[in-house]
Scaffold this motif. Structure first.
Motif, PDB file in Angstrom:
ATOM      1  N   ASP A 186       1.090  -0.874  -0.041  1.00  0.00           N
ATOM      2  CA  ASP A 186       0.133   0.022  -0.062  1.00  0.00           C
ATOM      3  C   ASP A 186       0.679   1.348   0.193  1.00  0.00           C
ATOM      4  OD1 ASP A 186      -2.146   1.515  -0.014  1.00  0.00           O
ATOM      5  OD2 ASP A 186      -2.294   1.619   2.340  1.00  0.00           O
ATOM      6  N   ASP A 187       0.500   1.945  -0.858  1.00  0.00           N
ATOM      7  CA  ASP A 187       1.166   3.375  -0.561  1.00  0.00           C
ATOM      8  C   ASP A 187       2.838   3.218  -0.954  1.00  0.00           C
ATOM      9  OD1 ASP A 187      -1.320   5.127  -0.738  1.00  0.00           O
ATOM     10  OD2 ASP A 187      -0.856   5.443   1.280  1.00  0.00           O
ATOM     11  N   TYR A 188       2.638   2.321  -2.480  1.00  0.00           N
ATOM     12  CA  TYR A 188       4.294   1.948  -2.112  1.00  0.00           C
ATOM     13  C   TYR A 188       5.146   3.660  -2.125  1.00  0.00           C
ATOM     14  CZ  TYR A 188       8.852   0.614  -5.121  1.00  0.00           C
ATOM     15  OH  TYR A 188      10.110   0.646  -4.891  1.00  0.00           O
ATOM     16  N   ASP A 189       6.451   3.966  -1.559  1.00  0.00           N
ATOM     17  CA  ASP A 189       6.553   5.387  -1.545  1.00  0.00           C
ATOM     18  C   ASP A 189       8.713   4.728  -2.091  1.00  0.00           C
ATOM     19  OD1 ASP A 189       8.474   3.171   0.662  1.00  0.00           O
ATOM     20  OD2 ASP A 189       7.915   4.491   2.294  1.00  0.00           O
ATOM     21  N   MET A 190       8.658   3.803  -2.339  1.00  0.00           N
ATOM     22  CA  MET A 190      10.242   3.709  -3.809  1.00  0.00           C
ATOM     23  C   MET A 190      11.328   3.482  -2.114  1.00  0.00           C
ATOM     24  SD  MET A 190      10.281   6.202  -6.003  1.00  0.00           S
ATOM     25  CE  MET A 190      11.730   6.384  -7.362  1.00  0.00           C
ATOM     26  N   ASP A 191      11.095   3.165  -1.107  1.00  0.00           N
ATOM     27  CA  ASP A 191      11.885   2.898   0.158  1.00  0.00           C
ATOM     28  C   ASP A 191      12.071   1.313  -0.193  1.00  0.00           C
ATOM     29  OD1 ASP A 191      13.345   1.845   2.361  1.00  0.00           O
ATOM     30  OD2 ASP A 191      11.968   3.436   3.419  1.00  0.00           O
ATOM     31  N   GLY A 192      13.590   1.363  -0.334  1.00  0.00           N
ATOM     32  CA  GLY A 192      14.464   0.724  -0.048  1.00  0.00           C
ATOM     33  C   GLY A 192      13.700  -1.035   0.514  1.00  0.00           C
ATOM     34  N   LYS A 193      13.947  -0.638   1.638  1.00  0.00           N
ATOM     35  CA  LYS A 193      12.532  -1.526   2.734  1.00  0.00           C
ATOM     36  C   LYS A 193      11.781  -2.706   1.853  1.00  0.00           C
ATOM     37  CE  LYS A 193       9.067   0.982   4.240  1.00  0.00           C
ATOM     38  NZ  LYS A 193       8.383   1.178   6.372  1.00  0.00           N
ATOM     39  N   TRP A 194      11.069  -2.350   0.571  1.00  0.00           N
ATOM     40  CA  TRP A 194      10.348  -3.303   0.185  1.00  0.00           C
ATOM     41  C   TRP A 194      10.744  -4.009  -0.626  1.00  0.00           C
ATOM     42  CZ3 TRP A 194       6.852  -2.946   3.626  1.00  0.00           C
ATOM     43  CH2 TRP A 194       6.076  -1.713   3.695  1.00  0.00           C
ATOM     44  N   GLU A 195      12.063  -4.027  -1.462  1.00  0.00           N
ATOM     45  CA  GLU A 195      13.125  -5.038  -2.294  1.00  0.00           C
ATOM     46  C   GLU A 195      12.876  -6.551  -1.697  1.00  0.00           C
ATOM     47  OE1 GLU A 195      14.539  -3.868  -4.925  1.00  0.00           O
ATOM     48  OE2 GLU A 195      13.297  -2.226  -4.534  1.00  0.00           O
ATOM     49  N   ALA A 196      12.827  -6.959  -0.672  1.00  0.00           N
ATOM     50  CA  ALA A 196      12.343  -8.338  -0.488  1.00  0.00           C
ATOM     51  C   ALA A 196      11.008  -8.592  -0.355  1.00  0.00           C
ATOM     52  CB  ALA A 196      12.782  -8.816   0.974  1.00  0.00           C
ATOM     53  N   PHE A 197       9.907  -8.370  -0.279  1.00  0.00           N
ATOM     54  CA  PHE A 197       8.637  -8.772  -0.930  1.00  0.00           C
ATOM     55  C   PHE A 197       8.652  -8.595  -2.568  1.00  0.00           C
ATOM     56  CE2 PHE A 197       8.327  -6.109   2.998  1.00  0.00           C
ATOM     57  CZ  PHE A 197       7.394  -6.738   3.782  1.00  0.00           C
ATOM     58  N   ILE A 198       8.863  -7.545  -3.303  1.00  0.00           N
ATOM     59  CA  ILE A 198       8.992  -7.945  -4.837  1.00  0.00           C
ATOM     60  C   ILE A 198       8.980  -9.395  -5.642  1.00  0.00           C
ATOM     61  CG2 ILE A 198       9.589  -6.832  -7.032  1.00  0.00           C
ATOM     62  CD1 ILE A 198       9.000  -5.117  -4.808  1.00  0.00           C
ATOM     63  N   PRO A 199       9.241 -10.056  -5.020  1.00  0.00           N
ATOM     64  CA  PRO A 199       9.248 -11.668  -5.403  1.00  0.00           C
ATOM     65  C   PRO A 199       8.217 -12.459  -5.222  1.00  0.00           C
ATOM     66  CG  PRO A 199      11.609 -11.572  -4.711  1.00  0.00           C
ATOM     67  CD  PRO A 199      10.953 -10.747  -3.756  1.00  0.00           C
ATOM     68  N   PHE A 200       7.128 -11.663  -4.215  1.00  0.00           N
ATOM     69  CA  PHE A 200       5.949 -12.729  -3.606  1.00  0.00           C
ATOM     70  C   PHE A 200       4.686 -11.998  -3.664  1.00  0.00           C
ATOM     71  CE2 PHE A 200       7.701 -12.512   0.475  1.00  0.00           C
ATOM     72  CZ  PHE A 200       6.861 -11.346   0.391  1.00  0.00           C
ATOM     73  N   THR A 201       4.569 -10.554  -4.021  1.00  0.00           N
ATOM     74  CA  THR A 201       3.760  -9.133  -4.114  1.00  0.00           C
ATOM     75  C   THR A 201       3.412  -9.030  -5.519  1.00  0.00           C
ATOM     76  OG1 THR A 201       5.180  -8.102  -2.808  1.00  0.00           O
ATOM     77  CG2 THR A 201       3.420  -6.908  -4.107  1.00  0.00           C
ATOM     78  N   SER A 202       1.553  -9.080  -5.217  1.00  0.00           N
ATOM     79  CA  SER A 202       0.843  -9.669  -6.757  1.00  0.00           C
ATOM     80  C   SER A 202       0.425  -8.062  -6.965  1.00  0.00           C
ATOM     81  CB  SER A 202      -0.355 -10.740  -5.829  1.00  0.00           C
ATOM     82  OG  SER A 202      -0.081 -11.325  -5.675  1.00  0.00           O
ATOM     83  N   ILE A 203       0.329  -7.131  -5.859  1.00  0.00           N
ATOM     84  CA  ILE A 203       0.535  -5.741  -6.226  1.00  0.00           C
ATOM     85  C   ILE A 203       0.632  -4.688  -5.847  1.00  0.00           C
ATOM     86  CG2 ILE A 203      -2.044  -4.593  -6.638  1.00  0.00           C
ATOM     87  CD1 ILE A 203      -4.214  -7.320  -6.436  1.00  0.00           C
ATOM     88  N   VAL A 204       0.880  -3.211  -6.403  1.00  0.00           N
ATOM     89  CA  VAL A 204       1.558  -2.741  -6.453  1.00  0.00           C
ATOM     90  C   VAL A 204       0.608  -1.029  -6.099  1.00  0.00           C
ATOM     91  CG1 VAL A 204       3.588  -0.970  -5.853  1.00  0.00           C
ATOM     92  CG2 VAL A 204       4.274  -3.403  -5.859  1.00  0.00           C
ATOM     93  N   LYS A 205      -0.480  -1.168  -4.915  1.00  0.00           N
ATOM     94  CA  LYS A 205      -0.778   0.687  -5.192  1.00  0.00           C
ATOM     95  C   LYS A 205       0.165   1.544  -5.030  1.00  0.00           C
ATOM     96  CE  LYS A 205      -4.845   0.618  -3.316  1.00  0.00           C
ATOM     97  NZ  LYS A 205      -5.755   0.728  -2.415  1.00  0.00           N
ATOM     98  N   ILE A 206       0.320   2.674  -5.845  1.00  0.00           N
ATOM     99  CA  ILE A 206       0.888   4.113  -6.019  1.00  0.00           C
ATOM    100  C   ILE A 206       0.019   4.788  -5.772  1.00  0.00           C
ATOM    101  CG2 ILE A 206       2.279   5.221  -7.119  1.00  0.00           C
ATOM    102  CD1 ILE A 206       3.596   3.165  -8.545  1.00  0.00           C
TER     103      ILE A 206
END
Length: 408
Positions: free
Chosen positions: A116-136
């Motif tokens: 939710d509310d993706y902010d380009m922070d590096g902390k989200w990198e580990a989530f990318i392989p199992f994420t289905s949807i990104v909200k911007i």
């Protein structure tokens, strides 16, 4: 425990509803004043969803629901049906290996994960392989940076939601960028780019709408219009046999239906039928929103003005999106129908009690709880009752849309 809910639609590229984001609260005051609202949302949901029923709010659409760290760590989302929900990981969570592992486990159980509310922070990198949807949120990231994000996420087979879409221009811009879904108030704001011609069928619908707005309904005229069109007769019988309207009697003739329904319900039916036809060719969510507003405004207006006709509230809510449906100014649309002055004033933005009821319905749509509390205090109607009206309106609209307004 009574759950209060607001639902905000998420649309696909064809402007049809893909899902609803649900926002919950509980009680007369802020539900959990010492914790973030998104955490309160998930805690309220997990303690009340079994009695409330997500399907009563979303129908056959998915529910996007915000979850905070604690509820993710304790696997609270797994109490829900994985086929009916999308688990939103809110942007404020503290990310560490434990949280990543918890979210990965939840995804492994079949639950789609959204950031939710993706902010380009590096902390989200580990989530990318199992994420289905990104909200911007399009108001939070520079627009020139978004195409590169779209390309990257698309390469990872991640769907994208553009949030805070308020105009058709923004909708078209981000649709062209490659976004899959869109969230915002743009659908309810008319794009007046042409004058829709009103053909013979729509003139008949306006004739019906005019009849429904009159103080004394002429049932003979209604019958004369309905009986010359077999599809109208069929829809009338569908309406009266809907369990939300009639739980005990079977109606099998037009005359029987009109007499059984009485003036109030006949007015309601022909108003619904007229609007359904006038909105033909527009996204179905406009009709759903209008139905919810109609029932809600009817209930609220009756509570505020017990001596007035509740149908005025119903009509204001029902016609409140006619400008978006007809792609004309609301003032031009209502000038074609001999509506009561109070109804016209409310629709055109002039202040009266009907207008207050209509504005209140829009506050529910965007979960503006403070404004709802102000209305409650001003008119002496408990917040609990207002929220129960809104829940009732959502359920009523779902049943009516499915049973009474289905095309033949």
């Amino acid at each position: 425990m009574f759950a209060y809910v607001a639902r905000q639609p998420i649309f696909d590229v064809d402007r049809e509803v893909f899902a609803y984001e649900l926002l919950f609260r509980i009680g007369e005051d802020n539900c959990f004043p010492d914790i973030p609202p998104d955490e309160a949302t998930s805690k309220i949901l997990t303690s009340t969803h079994l009695s409330l029923g997500i399907e009563e709010i979303t129908g056959d659409k998915k529910a996007f629901i915000n979850f905070h760290r604690d509820t993710l760590m304790f696997r609270f989302p797994t109490s829900l049906d994985a086929s009916k929900v999308v688990i939103e990981v809110v942007e404020t969570v503290d990310v560490d290996d434990a949280l990543i592992a918890a979210c990965k486990h939840i995804r492994g159980l079949g639950y789609p994960i959204a950031l939710d509310d993706y902010d380009m922070d590096g902390k989200w990198e580990a989530f990318i392989p199992f994420t289905s949807i990104v909200k911007i949120d399009i108001t939070e990231i520079a627009h020139e940076e978004i195409p590169a994000l779209v390309k990257r996420f698309k390469s990872n087979k991640i769907k994208l939601v553009a949030e805070k879409i308020e105009t058709y221009e923004e909708f078209h811009t981000f649709k062209e960028m490659g976004f899959d879904y869109f969230q915002g108030y743009f659908l309810a704001r008319p794009e007046i780019v042409r004058h829709r011609k009103i053909g013979p069928n729509k003139l008949t619908m306006l004739e019906l709408l005019s009849l429904s707005s009159q103080a004394n309904l002429n049932l003979a005229k209604v019958q004369a219009i309905v009986e010359r069109d077999p599809s109208l007769t069929y829809l009338l019988l569908r309406f009266i046999n809907n369990p939300m309207v009639n739980k005990r009697h079977k109606i099998n003739s037009l005359k029987h239906a009109l007499n059984f329904m009485g003036e109030v319900e006949v007015k309601k039916f022909i108003s619904l039928l007229a609007l359904a036809n006038l909105s033909d060719g527009q996204p179905s969510e406009l009709m759903q929103m209008a139905l919810v507003r109609a029932k809600f405004c009817e209930l609220v207006y009756l509570a505020v003005n017990k001596q007035k006709s509740a149908h005025s509230g119903f009509l204001v809510g029902l016609l409140s999106l006619l400008d978006a449906m007809m792609e004309q100014r609301i003032e031009d649309v209502v000038s074609k129908v001999p509506l009561d002055d109070d109804v016209k004033d409310a629709l055109c933005g002039r202040h009266n009690v009907l207008r207050e009821c209509l504005v209140l319905s829009t506050q529910f749509e965007i979960a503006r709880w403070a404004s709802i509390k102000q209305f409650s205090a001003k008119h002496g109607i408990s917040q609990s009752l207002l929220h129960s009206y809104y829940n009732e309106a959502i359920k009523w609209a779902k049943h009516l849309h499915n049973a009474a307004l289905e095309k033949t």
